[in-house]
Write a protein that holds these residues in place. Sequence first.
Motif, PDB file in Angstrom:
ATOM      1  N   SER A 193      75.469  49.359  30.779  1.00 29.66           N
ATOM      2  CA  SER A 193      76.199  50.589  30.436  1.00 29.66           C
ATOM      3  C   SER A 193      76.447  50.627  28.929  1.00 29.66           C
ATOM      4  CB  SER A 193      77.534  50.620  31.193  1.00 29.66           C
ATOM      5  OG  SER A 193      78.259  51.782  30.865  1.00 29.66           O
ATOM      6  N   LEU A 194      76.026  51.707  28.291  1.00 29.67           N
ATOM      7  CA  LEU A 194      76.059  51.783  26.827  1.00 29.67           C
ATOM      8  C   LEU A 194      77.055  52.835  26.350  1.00 29.67           C
ATOM      9  CD1 LEU A 194      72.205  51.777  26.109  1.00 29.67           C
ATOM     10  CD2 LEU A 194      73.699  49.812  26.486  1.00 29.67           C
ATOM     11  N   ASP A 195      77.693  52.530  25.217  1.00 29.62           N
ATOM     12  CA  ASP A 195      78.500  53.567  24.572  1.00 29.62           C
ATOM     13  C   ASP A 195      77.606  54.335  23.598  1.00 29.62           C
ATOM     14  OD1 ASP A 195      78.230  52.090  22.206  1.00 29.62           O
ATOM     15  OD2 ASP A 195      80.114  51.009  22.539  1.00 29.62           O
ATOM     16  N   ARG A 196      78.227  55.274  22.892  1.00 29.49           N
ATOM     17  CA  ARG A 196      77.431  56.163  22.041  1.00 29.49           C
ATOM     18  C   ARG A 196      76.746  55.411  20.906  1.00 29.49           C
ATOM     19  NH1 ARG A 196      79.621  61.828  19.349  1.00 29.49           N
ATOM     20  NH2 ARG A 196      77.609  62.483  18.451  1.00 29.49           N
ATOM     21  N   SER A 197      77.453  54.492  20.267  1.00 28.27           N
ATOM     22  CA  SER A 197      76.865  53.754  19.148  1.00 28.27           C
ATOM     23  C   SER A 197      75.740  52.838  19.626  1.00 28.27           C
ATOM     24  CB  SER A 197      77.941  52.934  18.428  1.00 28.27           C
ATOM     25  OG  SER A 197      78.508  51.974  19.305  1.00 28.27           O
ATOM     26  N   GLN A 198      75.900  52.230  20.793  1.00 34.19           N
ATOM     27  CA  GLN A 198      74.842  51.373  21.335  1.00 34.19           C
ATOM     28  C   GLN A 198      73.621  52.196  21.717  1.00 34.19           C
ATOM     29  OE1 GLN A 198      77.088  49.601  24.517  1.00 34.19           O
ATOM     30  NE2 GLN A 198      77.670  47.794  23.302  1.00 34.19           N
ATOM     31  N   ASP A 199      73.867  53.357  22.260  1.00 35.72           N
ATOM     32  CA  ASP A 199      72.767  54.235  22.623  1.00 35.72           C
ATOM     33  C   ASP A 199      71.983  54.675  21.376  1.00 35.72           C
ATOM     34  OD1 ASP A 199      71.438  55.637  24.792  1.00 35.72           O
ATOM     35  OD2 ASP A 199      72.125  57.471  23.807  1.00 35.72           O
ATOM     36  N   LEU A 200      72.700  54.946  20.280  1.00 42.13           N
ATOM     37  CA  LEU A 200      72.047  55.320  19.028  1.00 42.13           C
ATOM     38  C   LEU A 200      71.238  54.141  18.470  1.00 42.13           C
ATOM     39  CD1 LEU A 200      71.562  57.306  16.709  1.00 42.13           C
ATOM     40  CD2 LEU A 200      73.709  56.503  15.668  1.00 42.13           C
ATOM     41  N   PHE A 201      71.825  52.948  18.584  1.00 46.48           N
ATOM     42  CA  PHE A 201      71.107  51.750  18.147  1.00 46.48           C
ATOM     43  C   PHE A 201      69.791  51.587  18.915  1.00 46.48           C
ATOM     44  CE2 PHE A 201      70.024  47.293  18.743  1.00 46.48           C
ATOM     45  CZ  PHE A 201      70.063  46.777  17.456  1.00 46.48           C
ATOM     46  N   ASN A 202      69.869  51.729  20.226  1.00 49.04           N
ATOM     47  CA  ASN A 202      68.656  51.606  21.053  1.00 49.04           C
ATOM     48  C   ASN A 202      67.619  52.657  20.694  1.00 49.04           C
ATOM     49  OD1 ASN A 202      69.767  49.464  22.374  1.00 49.04           O
ATOM     50  ND2 ASN A 202      69.762  50.408  24.410  1.00 49.04           N
ATOM     51  N   TYR A 203      68.087  53.865  20.410  1.00 52.05           N
ATOM     52  CA  TYR A 203      67.157  54.945  20.069  1.00 52.05           C
ATOM     53  C   TYR A 203      66.382  54.605  18.799  1.00 52.05           C
ATOM     54  CZ  TYR A 203      65.521  59.354  18.125  1.00 52.05           C
ATOM     55  OH  TYR A 203      64.743  60.327  17.558  1.00 52.05           O
ATOM     56  N   ARG A 204      67.102  54.162  17.781  1.00 54.26           N
ATOM     57  CA  ARG A 204      66.431  53.844  16.511  1.00 54.26           C
ATOM     58  C   ARG A 204      65.515  52.630  16.658  1.00 54.26           C
ATOM     59  NH1 ARG A 204      70.743  54.854  11.575  1.00 54.26           N
ATOM     60  NH2 ARG A 204      71.107  57.076  11.985  1.00 54.26           N
ATOM     61  N   LEU A 205      65.985  51.626  17.404  1.00 55.84           N
ATOM     62  CA  LEU A 205      65.142  50.448  17.605  1.00 55.84           C
ATOM     63  C   LEU A 205      63.870  50.813  18.372  1.00 55.84           C
ATOM     64  CD1 LEU A 205      66.294  46.889  18.524  1.00 55.84           C
ATOM     65  CD2 LEU A 205      64.413  47.917  19.792  1.00 55.84           C
ATOM     66  N   SER A 206      64.012  51.584  19.420  1.00 54.00           N
ATOM     67  CA  SER A 206      62.848  51.973  20.225  1.00 54.00           C
ATOM     68  C   SER A 206      61.879  52.837  19.437  1.00 54.00           C
ATOM     69  CB  SER A 206      63.311  52.716  21.486  1.00 54.00           C
ATOM     70  OG  SER A 206      64.091  51.876  22.301  1.00 54.00           O
ATOM     71  N   LYS A 207      62.418  53.711  18.601  1.00 56.90           N
ATOM     72  CA  LYS A 207      61.565  54.566  17.773  1.00 56.90           C
ATOM     73  C   LYS A 207      60.706  53.723  16.837  1.00 56.90           C
ATOM     74  CE  LYS A 207      61.763  58.296  14.343  1.00 56.90           C
ATOM     75  NZ  LYS A 207      62.663  59.155  13.536  1.00 56.90           N
ATOM     76  N   CYS A 208      61.299  52.685  16.250  1.00 58.51           N
ATOM     77  CA  CYS A 208      60.543  51.812  15.341  1.00 58.51           C
ATOM     78  C   CYS A 208      59.612  50.881  16.111  1.00 58.51           C
ATOM     79  CB  CYS A 208      61.502  50.992  14.478  1.00 58.51           C
ATOM     80  SG  CYS A 208      62.467  51.982  13.322  1.00 58.51           S
ATOM     81  N   ARG A 209      60.062  50.450  17.299  1.00 63.38           N
ATOM     82  CA  ARG A 209      59.252  49.514  18.070  1.00 63.38           C
ATOM     83  C   ARG A 209      58.026  50.188  18.686  1.00 63.38           C
ATOM     84  NH1 ARG A 209      58.175  47.230  22.601  1.00 63.38           N
ATOM     85  NH2 ARG A 209      59.196  48.897  23.775  1.00 63.38           N
ATOM     86  N   MET A 210      58.033  51.498  18.759  1.00 64.29           N
ATOM     87  CA  MET A 210      56.895  52.218  19.326  1.00 64.29           C
ATOM     88  C   MET A 210      55.614  51.997  18.539  1.00 64.29           C
ATOM     89  SD  MET A 210      57.343  53.861  22.142  1.00 64.29           S
ATOM     90  CE  MET A 210      56.036  55.085  22.047  1.00 64.29           C
ATOM     91  N   VAL A 211      55.744  51.591  17.273  1.00 64.97           N
ATOM     92  CA  VAL A 211      54.538  51.426  16.465  1.00 64.97           C
ATOM     93  C   VAL A 211      53.622  50.342  17.032  1.00 64.97           C
ATOM     94  CG1 VAL A 211      55.590  52.268  14.327  1.00 64.97           C
ATOM     95  CG2 VAL A 211      55.698  49.830  14.870  1.00 64.97           C
ATOM     96  N   VAL A 212      54.203  49.314  17.658  1.00 70.46           N
ATOM     97  CA  VAL A 212      53.363  48.250  18.201  1.00 70.46           C
ATOM     98  C   VAL A 212      52.649  48.728  19.465  1.00 70.46           C
ATOM     99  CG1 VAL A 212      55.220  47.155  19.565  1.00 70.46           C
ATOM    100  CG2 VAL A 212      53.262  45.802  18.823  1.00 70.46           C
ATOM    101  N   GLU A 213      53.315  49.530  20.285  1.00 66.76           N
ATOM    102  CA  GLU A 213      52.653  50.067  21.470  1.00 66.76           C
ATOM    103  C   GLU A 213      51.536  51.038  21.081  1.00 66.76           C
ATOM    104  OE1 GLU A 213      55.517  51.688  24.120  1.00 66.76           O
ATOM    105  OE2 GLU A 213      56.618  49.797  24.364  1.00 66.76           O
ATOM    106  N   CYS A 214      51.796  51.831  20.043  1.00 65.52           N
ATOM    107  CA  CYS A 214      50.749  52.737  19.547  1.00 65.52           C
ATOM    108  C   CYS A 214      49.575  51.949  18.972  1.00 65.52           C
ATOM    109  CB  CYS A 214      51.324  53.676  18.493  1.00 65.52           C
ATOM    110  SG  CYS A 214      52.476  54.905  19.141  1.00 65.52           S
ATOM    111  N   ALA A 215      49.873  50.845  18.302  1.00 64.27           N
ATOM    112  CA  ALA A 215      48.812  50.015  17.731  1.00 64.27           C
ATOM    113  C   ALA A 215      47.911  49.459  18.829  1.00 64.27           C
ATOM    114  CB  ALA A 215      49.412  48.881  16.907  1.00 64.27           C
ATOM    115  N   PHE A 216      48.512  48.966  19.924  1.00 65.43           N
ATOM    116  CA  PHE A 216      47.722  48.481  21.049  1.00 65.43           C
ATOM    117  C   PHE A 216      46.885  49.598  21.651  1.00 65.43           C
ATOM    118  CE2 PHE A 216      50.991  44.921  21.898  1.00 65.43           C
ATOM    119  CZ  PHE A 216      50.251  44.014  21.150  1.00 65.43           C
ATOM    120  N   GLY A 217      47.464  50.785  21.740  1.00 67.19           N
ATOM    121  CA  GLY A 217      46.719  51.909  22.288  1.00 67.19           C
ATOM    122  C   GLY A 217      45.517  52.275  21.440  1.00 67.19           C
TER     123      GLY A 217
END
Length: 413
Positions: free
Chosen positions: A320-344
């Motif tokens: 269960s996430l609060d607003r700041s944790q949810d924002l943290f996850n969003y930014r981390l996931s946005k940056c981490r997507m580059v590795v999934e795109c690279a594999f693709g």
Amino acid sequence: MEPAQITAAIMSTMNTTRIVLEYMQSQDMPRRNPDQPRRRLQCGEESDEEIDMDIDLSQGTGPSNVEIMVLLGQVYGVEHRFWARETSTDWWDRIVLQVWDDSQWLRNFRMRKGTFMELCDLLSPALKHQNTRMRAALTVEKRVVIALWKLATPDSYWSVGNQFGVGKSTVGAAVIQVARAMKDLVISRVVTLGNVQAIVDGFAEMGFPNCGGAIDGTHIPILALEHQATEYINRKGYFSMLLQALVDHKGRFTNINVGWPGKVHDARVFRHSGLFRKLEKGTFFPDQKVTVGDVEMPILILGDPAYPLMPWLMKPYTGSLDRSQDLFNYRLSKCRMVVECAFGRLKARWCSLLTRSDLSEKNISIVIAACCALHNICESKGETFMAGWEVEATRLAADYAQPDTRAVRGAQQ
């Protein structure tokens, strides 16, 4: 032919045969005993006599038809010699090299002709072979282009060989030779960290400060290996080999680890990697820290929930996430997507990584690493990524879905 001419020809043949028989009898030529059975030679058995091909051309106890034909000069001795099938190379020599434009090169070989020639220059010291008395060696360019075609398509060795006028064994040899040359001469030059500050600035623009890369693993389908095959069965039930990679903000590989069996957990692969040891010692990135709140944060990398939380490795919050944790996850996931795109993009360019490789365990890892280096070359040179490749990759990947760890599934839920 007139009836009289036909009759004369028959009589002439009969007279000739009679003369030959009389000559053979006068020379007392040996005859085969009809009661003595013929003996077949087994495969690999040597004999001083001609090999019996089981075609009996003789009748009775007299000379065989073959013997008569030899005396008549109608059968000549056959010279045994090595020979090679003549194949056409016009398509490569006259069409591809001289006619094709950059768009055709890109569509078929994943890079423009200029980039291809630069790659050949890099590989030339390892691929330049000398001609022999038996055959002329393939040029460096032809060896490289055969390898690129095989790596970029799901085509069989036989199909690629027909395309370039070579045998299927030559195609297999070219792929291994080029991959090994990439390993010796190119990989260490192109799969490297590069400009760290540019990477940090790139991730900062995407929303995460002081980030030096994103890490993840992907499964490459293979055929069952002879030894410890069950170790290569992943959670989706097919045989695979793991590729773990760290990428920069542009999706270029800066560190790779390949060769672990598909059954092994991503976190275990990471903990046993050279990258983990360097990050632990603080030697992979320069000592560059930023202050976030009251904490000094070093350059770090981003991973999914399967990876361990470390001072230099951030992963998403779970539960269960609060607003700041949810924002943290969003930014981390946005940056981490580059590795999934690279594999693709890696697999869409080099579609052979989406089909089960029949190479040996050692050669599979070398070929995968070579594809990572080719990916970086194409990305660095700005080679266009065509949408059609992704469509084909999606079709080929349908039978080999990527397995998720329980930690990843839990975070997704």
